[in-house]
Design a protein around this motif. Structure first.
Motif, short mmCIF file in Angstrom:
data_model
loop_
_atom_site.label_atom_id
_atom_site.label_comp_id
_atom_site.label_asym_id
_atom_site.label_seq_id
_atom_site.Cartn_x
_atom_site.Cartn_y
_atom_site.Cartn_z
N ARG A 72 0.82 -1.22 0.00
CA ARG A 72 0.00 0.00 0.00
C ARG A 72 0.86 1.27 0.00
O ARG A 72 0.34 2.37 0.15
N LYS A 73 2.17 1.13 -0.16
CA LYS A 73 3.03 2.31 -0.22
C LYS A 73 2.61 3.22 -1.37
O LYS A 73 2.27 2.74 -2.46
N PRO A 74 2.62 4.52 -1.17
CA PRO A 74 2.25 5.45 -2.26
C PRO A 74 3.12 5.26 -3.49
O PRO A 74 4.34 5.11 -3.39
N GLY A 75 2.47 5.22 -4.62
CA GLY A 75 3.20 5.11 -5.88
C GLY A 75 3.58 3.70 -6.28
O GLY A 75 4.09 3.48 -7.38
N LEU A 76 3.35 2.72 -5.41
CA LEU A 76 3.71 1.33 -5.72
C LEU A 76 2.66 0.73 -6.66
O LEU A 76 1.46 0.80 -6.40
N LYS A 77 3.11 0.15 -7.74
CA LYS A 77 2.20 -0.45 -8.71
C LYS A 77 2.14 -1.97 -8.49
O LYS A 77 3.17 -2.65 -8.47
N VAL A 78 0.92 -2.45 -8.29
CA VAL A 78 0.70 -3.86 -7.94
C VAL A 78 -0.24 -4.51 -8.96
O VAL A 78 -1.25 -3.91 -9.36
N ALA A 79 0.07 -5.74 -9.33
CA ALA A 79 -0.81 -6.55 -10.18
C ALA A 79 -1.42 -7.66 -9.33
O ALA A 79 -0.72 -8.31 -8.54
N LEU A 80 -2.72 -7.86 -9.48
CA LEU A 80 -3.42 -8.96 -8.83
C LEU A 80 -4.15 -9.78 -9.88
O LEU A 80 -4.39 -9.32 -11.00
N CYS A 81 -4.50 -11.00 -9.51
CA CYS A 81 -5.39 -11.79 -10.36
C CYS A 81 -6.82 -11.33 -10.12
O CYS A 81 -7.17 -10.88 -9.02
N ALA A 82 -7.64 -11.43 -11.15
CA ALA A 82 -9.06 -11.11 -11.00
C ALA A 82 -9.68 -12.02 -9.94
O ALA A 82 -9.23 -13.15 -9.73
N GLU A 83 -10.71 -11.52 -9.27
CA GLU A 83 -11.27 -12.23 -8.12
C GLU A 83 -11.83 -13.60 -8.48
O GLU A 83 -11.83 -14.51 -7.65
N GLN A 84 -12.33 -13.77 -9.71
CA GLN A 84 -12.90 -15.06 -10.08
C GLN A 84 -11.83 -16.11 -10.38
O GLN A 84 -12.13 -17.29 -10.52
N VAL A 85 -10.57 -15.67 -10.49
CA VAL A 85 -9.45 -16.57 -10.72
C VAL A 85 -8.94 -17.06 -9.36
O VAL A 85 -8.93 -16.30 -8.39
N PRO A 86 -8.54 -18.34 -9.23
CA PRO A 86 -8.12 -18.85 -7.93
C PRO A 86 -7.08 -18.02 -7.20
O PRO A 86 -7.19 -17.81 -6.00
N CYS A 87 -6.07 -17.49 -7.92
CA CYS A 87 -5.07 -16.69 -7.22
C CYS A 87 -5.66 -15.37 -6.73
O CYS A 87 -5.23 -14.82 -5.71
N GLY A 88 -6.68 -14.85 -7.42
CA GLY A 88 -7.36 -13.65 -6.96
C GLY A 88 -8.25 -13.92 -5.77
O GLY A 88 -8.29 -13.13 -4.81
N ALA A 89 -8.95 -15.05 -5.80
CA ALA A 89 -9.79 -15.43 -4.67
C ALA A 89 -8.95 -15.69 -3.43
O ALA A 89 -9.32 -15.33 -2.31
#
Length: 255
Positions: free
Chosen positions: A138-155
């Protein structure tokens, strides 16, 4: 006496001929036919490296079988199966996505969990942004990629309590990892196995919250499998002790 012996000999010759006629076309009782033909496996993207090795081992054991493995997000693969895509085996990255296939009546029997996997934070090599904890995402300016919630890694990320505003949501874990490797993001939530496979390009940061969201990986032969005998053989092969070592060497956990 000579006539009797001659008659017995003739009977023996006729019996042998009858047994031999077409005998090579039928397997002996108690024997099984080795699987051959084509086998199509749909597998979660995070299984790519381990299943590539298992595919080689399986082909070596069954040289008359052509094995094709298609990788992708588990939810997308499940949708393909329920829509009627021809396939023999499904290996998913979560029980929830497998349940979609089961509920649709497309599984041949009960799925079996064969490995487990756990999330880590993937960073650029050397961890230049100094990410040490989940909160650091959550640091300012940090760019993060997540999996979509319906995908197992996102869930799994949601279940682990990840509260981050991502710059991108990806449809499978390999796509999220690729964003880190290309320098498009500073970090991504992926699996341990993905970081291990890409160790030359990324570092992995463990975080204790991931223990709340360890994913079980189930596998099943499909009800409408074009090659059911090969499907059953592949599922058994993946669950064997030898191939379990291949999976654990890749970073998976035993079920």
């Amino acid at each position: 006496m000579r006539r009797v012996l001659a008659g017995l000999a003739a009977v023996a010759v006729l019996a042998a001929a009858a047994c031999g006629d077409g005998g090579t076309d039928e397997p002996e009782a108690g024997t099984t036919t080795a699987p051959k033909g084509d086998l199509v496996v749909l597998a979660a993207a995070s299984l790519t490296e381990a299943f590539t090795r298992i595919q080689q081992d399986f082909r070596a054991a069954h040289p008359d079988l052509q094995v094709t493995i298609s990788y992708g997000g588990s939810s997308a693969l499940a949708q393909q199966i329920t829509a009627g895509a021809p396939a023999d085996v499904f290996a998913a990255a979560s029980p929830a996505t497998m349940q979609t296939v089961v509920d649709a009546g497309d599984a041949a029997g009960d799925p079996a969990v064969f490995v487990r996997n756990q999330l880590v934070i993937a960073t650029a090599k050397g961890n230049p942004r100094g990410i040490r904890t989940l909160g650091d995402l959550r640091k300012p300016g940090l760019k993060v990629a997540l999996c979509a919630e319906q995908v197992p890694c996102g869930a799994a990320a949601k279940k682990a309590g990840v509260d981050v505003e991502p710059v991108t949501l990806e449809q499978d874990v390999k796509a999220a990892l690729a964003k880190v490797k290309l320098g498009e993001v500073d970090a991504a939530l992926v699996y341990r196995t993905d970081v291990k496979a890409a160790a030359a390009d990324v570092d992995g940061v463990e975080f204790p919250e991931s223990a709340r969201a360890i994913n079980d990986y189930p596998i099943v032969a499909l009800r409408n499998a074009p090659n059911p005998s090969a499907a059953a053989a592949f599922v058994a092969f993946v669950r064997s002790e030898k191939e379990l070592r291949v999976l654990t060497d890749a970073g998976f956990q035993k079920p």
